[in-house]
Enzyme design. Structure first.
Site, PDB file in Angstrom:
ATOM      1  N   GLU A  79       0.851  -1.187   0.000  1.00 47.21           N
ATOM      2  CA  GLU A  79       0.000   0.000   0.000  1.00 47.21           C
ATOM      3  C   GLU A  79       0.886   1.237   0.000  1.00 47.21           C
ATOM      4  O   GLU A  79       0.435   2.332   0.319  1.00 47.21           O
ATOM      5  CB  GLU A  79      -0.954  -0.008   1.188  1.00 47.21           C
ATOM      6  CG  GLU A  79      -0.283  -0.145   2.536  1.00 47.21           C
ATOM      7  CD  GLU A  79      -1.279  -0.049   3.671  1.00 47.21           C
ATOM      8  OE1 GLU A  79      -1.946   0.996   3.763  1.00 47.21           O
ATOM      9  OE2 GLU A  79      -1.372  -1.002   4.460  1.00 47.21           O
ATOM     10  N   CYS A 111      -3.180  -3.674   4.580  1.00 44.46           N
ATOM     11  CA  CYS A 111      -2.192  -4.666   5.053  1.00 44.46           C
ATOM     12  C   CYS A 111      -2.547  -6.086   4.655  1.00 44.46           C
ATOM     13  O   CYS A 111      -1.813  -7.022   4.972  1.00 44.46           O
ATOM     14  CB  CYS A 111      -2.092  -4.625   6.575  1.00 44.46           C
ATOM     15  SG  CYS A 111      -1.578  -3.032   7.179  1.00 44.46           S
ATOM     16  N   HIS A 233      -1.661 -10.385  12.109  1.00 48.86           N
ATOM     17  CA  HIS A 233      -1.128  -9.131  11.572  1.00 48.86           C
ATOM     18  C   HIS A 233      -0.767  -8.284  12.792  1.00 48.86           C
ATOM     19  O   HIS A 233      -1.594  -8.102  13.692  1.00 48.86           O
ATOM     20  CB  HIS A 233      -2.186  -8.429  10.717  1.00 48.86           C
ATOM     21  CG  HIS A 233      -1.851  -6.993  10.454  1.00 48.86           C
ATOM     22  ND1 HIS A 233      -0.649  -6.605   9.898  1.00 48.86           N
ATOM     23  CD2 HIS A 233      -2.538  -5.839  10.700  1.00 48.86           C
ATOM     24  CE1 HIS A 233      -0.616  -5.282   9.794  1.00 48.86           C
ATOM     25  NE2 HIS A 233      -1.747  -4.792  10.280  1.00 48.86           N
TER      26      HIS A 233
HETATM   27  P1  HMG Z   1      -2.854   6.580  21.643  1.00 46.70           P
HETATM   28  O1  HMG Z   1      -4.182   7.231  21.734  1.00 46.70           O
HETATM   29  O2  HMG Z   1      -1.676   7.464  21.632  1.00 46.70           O
HETATM   30  O3  HMG Z   1      -2.589   5.578  22.809  1.00 46.70           O
HETATM   31  O4  HMG Z   1      -2.826   5.703  20.315  1.00 46.70           O
HETATM   32  P2  HMG Z   1      -3.519   5.172  24.046  1.00 46.70           P
HETATM   33  O5  HMG Z   1      -3.754   6.343  24.909  1.00 46.70           O
HETATM   34  O6  HMG Z   1      -4.705   4.371  23.580  1.00 46.70           O
HETATM   35  O7  HMG Z   1      -2.505   4.201  24.792  1.00 46.70           O
HETATM   36  C1  HMG Z   1      -2.080   3.029  24.168  1.00 46.70           C
HETATM   37  C2  HMG Z   1      -1.958   1.951  25.233  1.00 46.70           C
HETATM   38  O8  HMG Z   1      -0.903   2.317  26.124  1.00 46.70           O
HETATM   39  C3  HMG Z   1      -3.197   1.802  26.111  1.00 46.70           C
HETATM   40  O9  HMG Z   1      -3.325   0.405  26.389  1.00 46.70           O
HETATM   41  C4  HMG Z   1      -2.818   2.537  27.396  1.00 46.70           C
HETATM   42  O10 HMG Z   1      -3.493   2.088  28.552  1.00 46.70           O
HETATM   43  C5  HMG Z   1      -1.342   2.231  27.470  1.00 46.70           C
HETATM   44  P3  HMG Z   1      -4.644  -0.390  25.881  1.00 46.70           P
HETATM   45  O11 HMG Z   1      -5.788   0.210  26.619  1.00 46.70           O
HETATM   46  O12 HMG Z   1      -4.757  -0.139  24.403  1.00 46.70           O
HETATM   47  O13 HMG Z   1      -4.357  -1.794  26.241  1.00 46.70           O
HETATM   48  N1  HMG Z   1      -0.550   3.162  28.271  1.00 46.70           N
HETATM   49  C6  HMG Z   1       0.448   2.782  29.074  1.00 46.70           C
HETATM   50  N2  HMG Z   1       0.936   1.567  29.397  1.00 46.70           N
HETATM   51  C7  HMG Z   1       2.000   1.503  30.281  1.00 46.70           C
HETATM   52  N3  HMG Z   1       2.551   2.605  30.856  1.00 46.70           N
HETATM   53  C8  HMG Z   1       2.090   3.847  30.562  1.00 46.70           C
HETATM   54  C9  HMG Z   1       0.994   3.959  29.651  1.00 46.70           C
HETATM   55  N4  HMG Z   1       0.301   5.019  29.153  1.00 46.70           N
HETATM   56  C10 HMG Z   1      -0.634   4.514  28.306  1.00 46.70           C
HETATM   57  N5  HMG Z   1       2.648   4.922  31.149  1.00 46.70           N
HETATM   58  C11 HMG Z   1      -3.077   3.915  18.736  1.00 46.70           C
HETATM   59  C12 HMG Z   1      -2.692   4.287  20.178  1.00 46.70           C
HETATM   60  C13 HMG Z   1      -2.774   2.422  18.528  1.00 46.70           C
HETATM   61  C14 HMG Z   1      -4.578   4.155  18.536  1.00 46.70           C
HETATM   62  C15 HMG Z   1      -2.251   4.784  17.742  1.00 46.70           C
HETATM   63  O14 HMG Z   1      -0.890   4.487  17.886  1.00 46.70           O
HETATM   64  C16 HMG Z   1      -2.643   4.606  16.297  1.00 46.70           C
HETATM   65  O15 HMG Z   1      -3.574   5.233  15.817  1.00 46.70           O
HETATM   66  N6  HMG Z   1      -1.930   3.695  15.535  1.00 46.70           N
HETATM   67  C17 HMG Z   1      -2.218   3.445  14.129  1.00 46.70           C
HETATM   68  C18 HMG Z   1      -3.469   2.608  13.912  1.00 46.70           C
HETATM   69  C19 HMG Z   1      -3.273   1.140  14.174  1.00 46.70           C
HETATM   70  O16 HMG Z   1      -2.168   0.628  14.216  1.00 46.70           O
HETATM   71  N7  HMG Z   1      -4.380   0.399  14.314  1.00 46.70           N
HETATM   72  C20 HMG Z   1      -4.329  -1.023  14.545  1.00 46.70           C
HETATM   73  C21 HMG Z   1      -5.538  -1.769  13.983  1.00 46.70           C
HETATM   74  S1  HMG Z   1      -5.813  -1.379  12.265  1.00 46.70           S
HETATM   75  C22 HMG Z   1      -4.609  -2.311  11.433  1.00 46.70           C
HETATM   76  O17 HMG Z   1      -3.983  -3.166  11.991  1.00 46.70           O
HETATM   77  C23 HMG Z   1      -4.349  -1.949  10.016  1.00 46.70           C
HETATM   78  C24 HMG Z   1      -3.105  -1.122   9.776  1.00 46.70           C
HETATM   79  O18 HMG Z   1      -1.951  -1.953   9.879  1.00 46.70           O
HETATM   80  C25 HMG Z   1      -3.182  -0.415   8.417  1.00 46.70           C
HETATM   81  C26 HMG Z   1      -3.501  -1.235   7.189  1.00 46.70           C
HETATM   82  O19 HMG Z   1      -4.272  -2.193   7.192  1.00 46.70           O
HETATM   83  O20 HMG Z   1      -3.001  -0.823   6.144  1.00 46.70           O
HETATM   84  C27 HMG Z   1      -2.937  -0.025  10.799  1.00 46.70           C
END
Ligand code: HMG
Length: 386
Positions: A79, A111, A233
């Site tokens: 992609e 992906c 994935h």
């Molecule tokens: P965010 O809002 O910055 O993070 O974005 P958050 O506030 O949700 O925190 C993440 C995790 O860290 C949470 O844990 C927190 O509790 C924890 P969870 O509730 O998720 O288990 N946390 C801590 N842990 C330990 N010590 C601390 C601490 N503070 C917080 N001090 C997000 C996170 C993944 C949403 C962001 O990085 C993002 O948007 N990423 C890109 C999207 C993505 O990867 N999505 C995955 C599913 S879609 C997919 O797989 C397809 C893809 O590969 C694309 C394609 O298909 O082409 C993405």
């Protein structure tokens, strides 16, 4: 007839950043990145690397002279395309010195498309069992500096040879695909960085996994203990944990614990490079096979997910001496060098991107085998460094 993955090889860039440093720079707790997201390091992409150079580097590691003789088709799943018309597979076919009597195409669905490539390859091999198909999953995951997605960036390519009587994994016939029109992640033609509804995307992913798994169980009658491991994935390692735990819930049985241990083994390499988009599932498979407790005859489950969205769950049986047919990922990762966050930001902002001008990049300083030298008259110039 047995058809499946005969060989696998991985390539990434030779630079990475430490995500603890990135966290400090962004004003976040390092534990959020290393535990909450589950990533330790991230591949940094110099402007002289793209999906063509990475894909060619991975494929070069696995193709013997004899393999080249049997190859009917090159499929590049990506992609991060470098042209809206011409397939990156043609550039790669040229760099690898493959016979002109070869088919070369590019596939896209976020992906997921490497999985489609493998299924299409299986069909081609079934029609002509003497022939093989090269499937290359190559991507650069790019969200933008100082965005929530930044910590989940990454880059690299996994090349796979699909053949009859494969040496690594025989693919079983039951496979479940699941598709819905969902806006969780997308990249309009005018953008070099992805748009993403991050939290929503993680929920859609889990839902698609459960849908596919339940249908697979209905179709096969198989239970968790029919598997040695499930692979996922991995856009970031925590995502695999979220999906597996949605299935296991509070199950503390030996089988459930074994699945958790195998997941950790499959996440090891993703922790070091980040999201490879199309290649992430398959790097996870390599990680499991090189770090997990697996033996010939074991059944492995594979969950592929691509935003937009499409999921697929399928399975395969490990073959004798499978370990001999994988490239040495540990060595590649150990030979990279760390760069500062300032250097990473500089490289991030130096990509060719939408630039329309003639450009000569500083390609001499890139130690990679295949490099992008620049572009002239709107044509990208690639070279193999001898
Ligand atoms: P965010 O809002 O910055 O993070 O974005 P958050 O506030 O949700 O925190 C993440 C995790 O860290 C949470 O844990 C927190 O509790 C924890 P969870 O509730 O998720 O288990 N946390 C801590 N842990 C330990 N010590 C601390 C601490 N503070 C917080 N001090 C997000 C996170 C993944 C949403 C962001 O990085 C993002 O948007 N990423 C890109 C999207 C993505 O990867 N999505 C995955 C599913 S879609 C997919 O797989 C397809 C893809 O590969 C694309 C394609 O298909 O082409 C993405």
């Amino acid at each position: 007839m047995k058809i499946g993955i005969d060989k696998m090889a991985f390539a990434t860039t030779d630079e990475y950043i430490d995500l603890r440093e990135l966290a400090r720079e962004r004003g976040d707790e390092p534990d959020k990145y290393t535990i909450g997201i589950g990533q330790d390091r991230q591949a940094v992409v110099p402007p002289t690397q793209d999906i063509v150079t990475l894909g060619a580097a991975a494929a070069k590691k696995l193709l013997s002279k004899d393999d080249k003789k049997h190859l009917s088709t090159v499929i590049v799943a990506t992609e991060s395309g470098i042209d809206n018309s011409k397939a990156s597979a043609i550039y790669i076919k040229h760099l690898l010195g493959l016979d002109d009597f070869t088919r070369a195409v590019e596939l896209k669905e976020a992906c997921y498309s490497a999985t489609a490539g493998i299924q299409f390859a299986k069909g081609l091999v079934a029609m002509n069992p003497q022939s093989t198909v090269l499937v290359i999953a190559a991507d650069i995951a790019r969200y933008g500096l100082k965005t929530p997605g930044e910590v989940t960036q990454g880059a690299g390519a996994v090349a796979m040879l699909i053949s009859a009587d494969p040496h690594i994994l025989t693919l079983e016939d039951t496979t479940v695909s699941y598709t819905k029109d969902v806006m969780d992640f997308w990249r309009p033609l005018y953008a070099t960085e992805a748009n993403v509804d991050g939290k929503y995307s993680t929920n859609v992913y889990v839902d698609f996994f459960l849908q596919c798994w339940q249908r697979y169980q209905q179709m096969t009658g198989r239970q968790l203990d029919d598997f040695a491991a499930l692979t996922f994935h991995l856009p970031f390692t925590k995502m695999g944990k979220k999906a597996l735990e949605a299935l296991l819930k509070d199950n503390q049985s030996p089988v459930a614990d074994k699945m958790r241990e195998q997941l950790t083994a499959s996440q090891k390499y993703c922790r070091e490079v980040g999201n490879l988009y199309t290649g992430s599932l398959y790097l996870g498979v390599m990680s499991l096979l090189q770090n997990g407790q697996v033996n010939p005859g074991d059944r492995i489950g594979l969950f592929s997910y691509g935003s937009g969205a499409e999921g697929e769950f399928y399975s395969g049986i490990l073959q004798p001496h499978f370990e001999k047919y994988l490239s040495d990922v540990k060595d590649d990762l150990a030979n990279r060098h760390q760069v500062s966050i300032a250097e990473y930001e500089k490289q991030f902002n130096s990509q060719l991107g939408m630039n329309q001008d003639d450009v000569e990049l500083d390609w001499q300083s890139d130690p990679a085998l295949f490099i992008l030298k620049g572009q002239k008259e709107h044509k990208r110039i690639y070279q193999e460094k001898k």
